[in-house]
Design a protein around this motif. Structure first.
Motif, PDB file in Angstrom:
ATOM      1  N   THR A  53       0.838  -1.183   0.000  1.00 49.38           N
ATOM      2  CA  THR A  53       0.000   0.000   0.000  1.00 49.38           C
ATOM      3  C   THR A  53       0.874   1.233   0.000  1.00 49.38           C
ATOM      4  OG1 THR A  53      -0.036   0.240   2.388  1.00 49.38           O
ATOM      5  CG2 THR A  53      -1.637  -1.275   1.426  1.00 49.38           C
TER       6      THR A  53
ATOM      7  N   TRP B 267      -2.485   8.388  -1.495  1.00 55.12           N
ATOM      8  CA  TRP B 267      -3.892   8.059  -1.291  1.00 55.12           C
ATOM      9  C   TRP B 267      -4.787   9.081  -1.998  1.00 55.12           C
ATOM     10  CZ3 TRP B 267      -5.661   3.586  -0.010  1.00 55.12           C
ATOM     11  CH2 TRP B 267      -4.912   2.732   0.823  1.00 55.12           C
TER      12      TRP B 267
ATOM     13  N   GLN C 172      -4.780   8.347  -5.606  1.00 57.69           N
ATOM     14  CA  GLN C 172      -5.553   7.127  -5.844  1.00 57.69           C
ATOM     15  C   GLN C 172      -7.043   7.421  -5.858  1.00 57.69           C
ATOM     16  OE1 GLN C 172      -4.873   4.090  -6.630  1.00 57.69           O
ATOM     17  NE2 GLN C 172      -6.793   3.043  -6.173  1.00 57.69           N
TER      18      GLN C 172
ATOM     19  N   ARG D 172      -5.186  -1.717  -1.827  1.00 60.01           N
ATOM     20  CA  ARG D 172      -3.846  -1.863  -2.401  1.00 60.01           C
ATOM     21  C   ARG D 172      -3.080  -2.983  -1.694  1.00 60.01           C
ATOM     22  NH1 ARG D 172      -1.195   4.046  -3.730  1.00 60.01           N
ATOM     23  NH2 ARG D 172      -2.765   4.739  -5.210  1.00 60.01           N
TER      24      ARG D 172
ATOM     25  N   ARG E 211      -3.982  -8.974  -4.171  1.00 62.83           N
ATOM     26  CA  ARG E 211      -3.587  -8.982  -5.577  1.00 62.83           C
ATOM     27  C   ARG E 211      -3.088 -10.368  -5.988  1.00 62.83           C
ATOM     28  NH1 ARG E 211      -4.416  -7.150 -10.381  1.00 62.83           N
ATOM     29  NH2 ARG E 211      -4.592  -5.034  -9.522  1.00 62.83           N
TER      30      ARG E 211
END
Length: 288
Positions: A23, A39, A42, A202, A207
């Motif tokens: 992150t 952030w 994002q 994130r 992922r």
């Protein structure tokens, strides 16, 4: 927490969450400014918009992001709130700014969460015979009721070792996938849901899970066929075979409002509502 025995090992004490996630707050030593900027970018928010939402000024936000000004603890939390930063990452922002973490991460089996566990158990049991489960931020199953155990009948033991993972169980070619009659639609829905979670958290583990399940070969399934009577579905159903019958479910996911603990913030309750009268009747008949 009491869990239906659908695995071969004991259930995990608490959610793994996105620990070790890649992150913006993983950049150790960079300070809080670049992390807040990451952030903000994002979230596609300008400095002025963020400042107005946080009752500050664009100049102060700019100074914080460039390291020219050290934000107060309250300002870090206000900015994080407006940027919808997950609770776990708010702790990391506070640490980067030189403050102590604000939000504890209590193990789910801790006595302090007795009321939470009891409430979740009552919720899962009360939802029977319909399927329901509790997951953490990585879709690992923390608890489930007998409706979920019914759907997992016939799944190989190799997929039922702890921690059970809802995405892996659903999309694995040896899991539920071969029995889901609208697999491609349901798979697209689940992958899109994971993509939204990755954009929010994130998370590196999330992922990696996404890349794993997205790479599974899509099992060939027979056409679902039409119900004996037309059903006006109000949301995309999961149509799954169970003992020669096609059951249809609508999924709903609920989280806790304004959580003050990392563990609680990362829990989600997923319930499966019968999407047609035939499914509801079949499930009721199983318990009669």
């Amino acid at each position: 927490m009491t869990v239906v025995a659908i695995g071969t090992e004991s259930a995990p004490a608490g959610p793994a969450g996105p620990a070790g996630s890649a992150t913006p707050t993983d950049a150790g030593g960079r300070g809080v400014g670049p992390l807040l900027r990451a952030w903000r970018e994002q979230r596609r928010m300008s400095q002025l918009e963020l400042a107005l939402r946080a009752d500050s000024s664009a100049r102060h936000v700019s100074f914080v992001e460039t390291g020219r000004s050290r934000p107060s603890e309250d300002m870090v939390l206000r900015l994080a709130e407006q940027l919808d930063v997950p609770v776990r990452e708010r702790n990391a922002l506070l640490l980067a700014a030189g403050y102590a973490p604000r939000f504890p991460q209590t193990p789910l089996d801790d006595p302090a969460l007795d009321a939470l566990r009891s409430g979740l158990e009552r919720l899962l049991q009360g939802y029977e015979p319909y399927p329901a489960l509790v997951m953490d931020a990585r879709y690992d199953v923390v608890a489930a009721n007998r409706g979920i155990a019914m759907l997992l009948e016939g799944v190989p033991e190799s997929l039922l070792t702890q921690p059970l993972n809802a995405m892996r169980l659903t999309l694995h070619p040896q899991g539920l996938a071969p029995r889901i009659r609208n697999l491609r639609e349901w798979r697209d829905h689940l992958l899109a849901q994971m993509e939204r979670q990755i954009a929010l958290y994130r998370s590196k583990p999330l992922r990696e899970l996404y890349e794993e399940v997205a790479a599974y070969p899509v099992a060939h399934t027979e056409p679902a066929g039409e119900p004996s009577e037309p059903v006006p579905y109000f949301a995309l159903p999961m149509r799954i075979e169970h003992e020669g019958r096609i059951l249809s479910f609508i999924s709903s996911v609920a989280t806790f409002n304004t959580p003050m603990d990392v563990t609680v913030a990362e829990l989600a309750v997923e319930t499966f509502l019968p999407a047609d009268p035939a499914t509801a009747k079949y499930l009721r008949d199983l318990t009669d």
